[in-house]
Design a protein around this motif. Structure first.
Motif, PDB file in Angstrom:
ATOM      1  N   GLU A  32      57.613  45.177  33.483  1.00  0.00           N
ATOM      2  CA  GLU A  32      58.846  46.230  33.382  1.00  0.00           C
ATOM      3  C   GLU A  32      57.976  48.022  33.118  1.00  0.00           C
ATOM      4  OE1 GLU A  32      62.362  46.641  32.163  1.00  0.00           O
ATOM      5  OE2 GLU A  32      61.282  44.853  32.911  1.00  0.00           O
ATOM      6  N   ARG A  33      57.224  48.292  33.011  1.00  0.00           N
ATOM      7  CA  ARG A  33      56.835  49.925  33.425  1.00  0.00           C
ATOM      8  C   ARG A  33      57.371  50.337  34.067  1.00  0.00           C
ATOM      9  NH1 ARG A  33      51.317  51.099  31.138  1.00  0.00           N
ATOM     10  NH2 ARG A  33      50.733  48.461  30.819  1.00  0.00           N
ATOM     11  N   ALA A  34      56.862  49.464  35.829  1.00  0.00           N
ATOM     12  CA  ALA A  34      57.365  49.501  37.666  1.00  0.00           C
ATOM     13  C   ALA A  34      58.197  49.526  37.690  1.00  0.00           C
ATOM     14  CB  ALA A  34      56.287  48.721  38.290  1.00  0.00           C
ATOM     15  N   ARG A  35      58.864  48.950  36.776  1.00  0.00           N
ATOM     16  CA  ARG A  35      60.681  48.170  37.526  1.00  0.00           C
ATOM     17  C   ARG A  35      61.586  49.959  36.975  1.00  0.00           C
ATOM     18  NH1 ARG A  35      60.067  43.195  34.902  1.00  0.00           N
ATOM     19  NH2 ARG A  35      59.394  41.605  36.076  1.00  0.00           N
ATOM     20  N   ILE A  36      60.941  50.386  35.177  1.00  0.00           N
ATOM     21  CA  ILE A  36      61.945  51.910  35.313  1.00  0.00           C
ATOM     22  C   ILE A  36      61.960  52.602  35.977  1.00  0.00           C
ATOM     23  CG2 ILE A  36      62.373  53.475  33.160  1.00  0.00           C
ATOM     24  CD1 ILE A  36      61.625  50.365  31.531  1.00  0.00           C
ATOM     25  N   THR A  40      53.017  40.156  48.607  1.00  0.00           N
ATOM     26  CA  THR A  40      53.986  40.497  47.973  1.00  0.00           C
ATOM     27  C   THR A  40      54.136  41.389  49.200  1.00  0.00           C
ATOM     28  OG1 THR A  40      52.032  42.216  47.416  1.00  0.00           O
ATOM     29  CG2 THR A  40      53.543  40.545  45.568  1.00  0.00           C
ATOM     30  N   GLY A  41      53.448  42.089  50.284  1.00  0.00           N
ATOM     31  CA  GLY A  41      53.949  42.181  51.057  1.00  0.00           C
ATOM     32  C   GLY A  41      53.419  44.390  50.628  1.00  0.00           C
ATOM     33  N   ILE A  42      53.111  44.431  49.746  1.00  0.00           N
ATOM     34  CA  ILE A  42      52.587  45.459  49.129  1.00  0.00           C
ATOM     35  C   ILE A  42      51.311  46.126  50.193  1.00  0.00           C
ATOM     36  CG2 ILE A  42      51.692  46.308  47.353  1.00  0.00           C
ATOM     37  CD1 ILE A  42      54.390  46.491  46.910  1.00  0.00           C
ATOM     38  N   ARG A  43      50.714  46.444  49.753  1.00  0.00           N
ATOM     39  CA  ARG A  43      50.124  47.501  50.780  1.00  0.00           C
ATOM     40  C   ARG A  43      48.852  48.711  49.636  1.00  0.00           C
ATOM     41  NH1 ARG A  43      51.445  51.562  55.410  1.00  0.00           N
ATOM     42  NH2 ARG A  43      49.097  52.379  54.829  1.00  0.00           N
ATOM     43  N   VAL A  44      47.784  48.451  50.488  1.00  0.00           N
ATOM     44  CA  VAL A  44      47.480  49.839  49.858  1.00  0.00           C
ATOM     45  C   VAL A  44      47.053  51.667  50.155  1.00  0.00           C
ATOM     46  CG1 VAL A  44      44.604  50.716  48.733  1.00  0.00           C
ATOM     47  CG2 VAL A  44      45.831  48.520  48.505  1.00  0.00           C
ATOM     48  N   PHE A  61      58.620  48.745  45.134  1.00  0.00           N
ATOM     49  CA  PHE A  61      56.913  50.141  45.604  1.00  0.00           C
ATOM     50  C   PHE A  61      57.155  49.154  46.551  1.00  0.00           C
ATOM     51  CE2 PHE A  61      57.727  51.536  40.945  1.00  0.00           C
ATOM     52  CZ  PHE A  61      56.971  52.767  41.410  1.00  0.00           C
ATOM     53  N   ASP A  62      56.605  49.831  47.764  1.00  0.00           N
ATOM     54  CA  ASP A  62      56.091  49.602  49.371  1.00  0.00           C
ATOM     55  C   ASP A  62      54.971  49.531  49.367  1.00  0.00           C
ATOM     56  OD1 ASP A  62      58.387  50.306  50.414  1.00  0.00           O
ATOM     57  OD2 ASP A  62      58.626  51.644  49.807  1.00  0.00           O
ATOM     58  N   ALA A  63      53.457  50.194  48.473  1.00  0.00           N
ATOM     59  CA  ALA A  63      52.277  49.672  47.942  1.00  0.00           C
ATOM     60  C   ALA A  63      51.641  51.013  46.572  1.00  0.00           C
ATOM     61  CB  ALA A  63      52.449  51.294  49.585  1.00  0.00           C
ATOM     62  N   ILE A  64      50.620  51.041  46.897  1.00  0.00           N
ATOM     63  CA  ILE A  64      49.474  51.040  45.843  1.00  0.00           C
ATOM     64  C   ILE A  64      48.589  52.470  46.136  1.00  0.00           C
ATOM     65  CG2 ILE A  64      49.988  48.578  44.159  1.00  0.00           C
ATOM     66  CD1 ILE A  64      46.737  48.094  45.046  1.00  0.00           C
ATOM     67  N   GLY A  65      48.223  52.651  44.851  1.00  0.00           N
ATOM     68  CA  GLY A  65      47.098  53.607  45.268  1.00  0.00           C
ATOM     69  C   GLY A  65      46.022  53.112  43.999  1.00  0.00           C
ATOM     70  N   ASP A 123      46.024  51.316  32.773  1.00  0.00           N
ATOM     71  CA  ASP A 123      45.807  49.901  31.758  1.00  0.00           C
ATOM     72  C   ASP A 123      45.975  48.584  32.986  1.00  0.00           C
ATOM     73  OD1 ASP A 123      48.766  50.170  31.636  1.00  0.00           O
ATOM     74  OD2 ASP A 123      48.639  48.646  30.794  1.00  0.00           O
ATOM     75  N   ALA A 124      46.405  48.682  34.001  1.00  0.00           N
ATOM     76  CA  ALA A 124      46.498  47.337  34.828  1.00  0.00           C
ATOM     77  C   ALA A 124      45.133  46.893  35.570  1.00  0.00           C
ATOM     78  CB  ALA A 124      47.779  47.592  35.843  1.00  0.00           C
ATOM     79  N   ASP A 125      44.950  45.666  35.849  1.00  0.00           N
ATOM     80  CA  ASP A 125      44.258  45.339  36.848  1.00  0.00           C
ATOM     81  C   ASP A 125      44.525  45.823  37.947  1.00  0.00           C
ATOM     82  OD1 ASP A 125      44.737  42.735  37.516  1.00  0.00           O
ATOM     83  OD2 ASP A 125      44.876  42.863  35.525  1.00  0.00           O
ATOM     84  N   PRO A 126      43.702  45.256  39.654  1.00  0.00           N
ATOM     85  CA  PRO A 126      44.167  45.478  40.124  1.00  0.00           C
ATOM     86  C   PRO A 126      45.333  44.698  40.881  1.00  0.00           C
ATOM     87  CG  PRO A 126      41.800  46.212  40.914  1.00  0.00           C
ATOM     88  CD  PRO A 126      42.177  45.617  39.148  1.00  0.00           C
ATOM     89  N   LEU A 127      45.376  43.406  40.335  1.00  0.00           N
ATOM     90  CA  LEU A 127      45.894  42.306  40.832  1.00  0.00           C
ATOM     91  C   LEU A 127      47.863  42.748  40.350  1.00  0.00           C
ATOM     92  CD1 LEU A 127      43.812  39.176  41.064  1.00  0.00           C
ATOM     93  CD2 LEU A 127      44.787  40.183  42.674  1.00  0.00           C
ATOM     94  N   THR A 128      47.196  42.736  39.014  1.00  0.00           N
ATOM     95  CA  THR A 128      48.892  43.312  38.174  1.00  0.00           C
ATOM     96  C   THR A 128      49.548  45.080  38.836  1.00  0.00           C
ATOM     97  OG1 THR A 128      47.670  42.120  35.922  1.00  0.00           O
ATOM     98  CG2 THR A 128      49.616  43.715  36.159  1.00  0.00           C
ATOM     99  N   LEU A 129      48.161  44.873  39.334  1.00  0.00           N
ATOM    100  CA  LEU A 129      49.154  46.374  39.935  1.00  0.00           C
ATOM    101  C   LEU A 129      49.783  46.229  40.850  1.00  0.00           C
ATOM    102  CD1 LEU A 129      49.048  49.607  40.143  1.00  0.00           C
ATOM    103  CD2 LEU A 129      46.746  49.892  41.381  1.00  0.00           C
ATOM    104  N   VAL A 130      49.629  45.346  41.915  1.00  0.00           N
ATOM    105  CA  VAL A 130      50.435  44.700  43.285  1.00  0.00           C
ATOM    106  C   VAL A 130      51.347  44.358  42.674  1.00  0.00           C
ATOM    107  CG1 VAL A 130      50.266  42.914  44.838  1.00  0.00           C
ATOM    108  CG2 VAL A 130      47.994  44.770  45.020  1.00  0.00           C
ATOM    109  N   ASP A 131      51.091  43.164  41.713  1.00  0.00           N
ATOM    110  CA  ASP A 131      52.290  42.514  40.853  1.00  0.00           C
ATOM    111  C   ASP A 131      53.535  43.359  40.248  1.00  0.00           C
ATOM    112  OD1 ASP A 131      51.647  40.307  41.671  1.00  0.00           O
ATOM    113  OD2 ASP A 131      50.509  39.672  39.901  1.00  0.00           O
ATOM    114  N   ALA A 132      52.886  44.424  39.948  1.00  0.00           N
ATOM    115  CA  ALA A 132      53.942  45.868  39.484  1.00  0.00           C
ATOM    116  C   ALA A 132      54.750  46.677  40.018  1.00  0.00           C
ATOM    117  CB  ALA A 132      53.490  46.406  38.072  1.00  0.00           C
ATOM    118  N   ALA A 133      54.035  47.034  41.599  1.00  0.00           N
ATOM    119  CA  ALA A 133      54.909  47.869  42.085  1.00  0.00           C
ATOM    120  C   ALA A 133      55.333  46.462  43.202  1.00  0.00           C
ATOM    121  CB  ALA A 133      53.550  47.382  43.840  1.00  0.00           C
TER     122      ALA A 133
END
Length: 288
Positions: free
Chosen positions: A259-263, A72-76, A36-40, A21-31
């Motif tokens: 919060e889901r990403a943290r857990i 954020t330092g997150i990568r794809v 996390f180090d990256a996202i899919g 349910d997360a848009d791409p920007l929210t996914l990066v923030d959640a990671a």
């Protein structure tokens, strides 16, 4: 296991399906929130009925994603998800690969859902060749409720195609639901595995295809919160394998993506630490 820039016991990527349910920007923030180090990043809908936030061709959103990644330092890590079906036109996937290369993705996630073996083989080979031109590897994932649903079928396709950028993506849930087990992977070349999809689930296999599909898309658990032999799985795979957590969990659906990403991140790190401790103590296979 190698250590990631965030101090995790392994390189960790947050698969988009975990927070679908997360848009791409929210996914990066959640990671970032979950360490996390990256996202899919899902930029191709698996099936025409699936809905995603359109990214391809949206230059404003693409630039926003690039800025958020930098901040954020997150990568794809990988882009997803191409399902090869009877209707697939490989050439039309070029824009997805162009975007993946622009965002620095290493892998394209591919699923075989075509019952005609020859057509599936030809499309997979063509997609591997197209991806190679962008420096992207192709991660073939066998899934328990599609045409390519067992390890032997996946091995056969890889053997027939024999492309250097084609490798096998093991998903913990689909391995077990297809009748496989961690021991099936022991002794295989480490080069075969680009990364692993980690999640957890109940021990019992759902009784029919529809419930298998529901479990895969919504009913998984975070690593260590179910009954799958994940410690054995991690020991059967290369010690330094990258981990992508794909664990859409209905039990946490009411929480925010961050919060889901943290857990999820905390649960994954705990599981990987337990696997590393068991490896060090020579306790491989105790849970199988």
């Amino acid at each position: 296991m190698t250590r990631s820039p965030h101090g995790n016991p392994a390189f960790l990527s947050l698969a988009h399906l975990t927070l679908i349910d997360a848009d791409p920007l929210t996914l990066v923030d959640a990671a970032a929130a979950g360490r996390f180090d990256a996202i899919g990043l899902r930029i191709v809908p698996p099936m025409p009925t699936d809905r995603i936030v359109p990214v391809i061709g949206d230059e404003v959103l693409i630039r926003d994603i690039e800025r958020r990644l930098d901040a954020t330092g997150i990568r794809v890590f990988d882009i997803e998800a191409v399902w090869l079906t009877p209707e697939t036109d490989v050439v039309r996937l070029r824009p997805a690969l162009e975007l993946g290369a622009r965002l620095g993705a290493n892998h394209l996630l591919v699923v075989g859902n075509d019952p005609e073996a020859g057509r599936l083989r030809d499309n997979f080979a063509g997609l591997c060749d197209l991806a190679a031109g962008f420096g992207i590897g192709v991660a073939l994932e066998m899934m328990s409720y599609v045409a390519l649903n067992t390890l032997p079928k996946a091995f056969r396709l890889l053997d027939e195609v024999r492309r250097p950028n084609a490798r096998l993506l093991i998903d913990a849930l689909h391995l077990m639901r297809s009748g496989g087990k961690p021991a099936d992977l022991v002794g295989l070349s480490p080069a075969l595995f680009p990364y692993v999809h980690l999640c957890d689930a109940a021990a019992a296999r759902p009784p029919d295809l529809e419930r298998l599909r529901y479990e895969g898309r919504s009913g998984r658990f975070y690593p260590g919160e179910g009954e799958l032999p994940l410690v054995d799985l991690m020991h059967a795979l290369p010690a330094d394998i990258a981990v992508a957590v794909e664990a859409p969990c209905a039990a946490y659906a009411g929480l925010s993506p961050l919060e889901r990403a943290r857990i999820c991140g905390a649960a994954t790190r705990a599981l990987l630490s337990a696997a590393q401790a068991a490896r060090t103590a020579g306790q491989w296979g105790k849970r199988e």
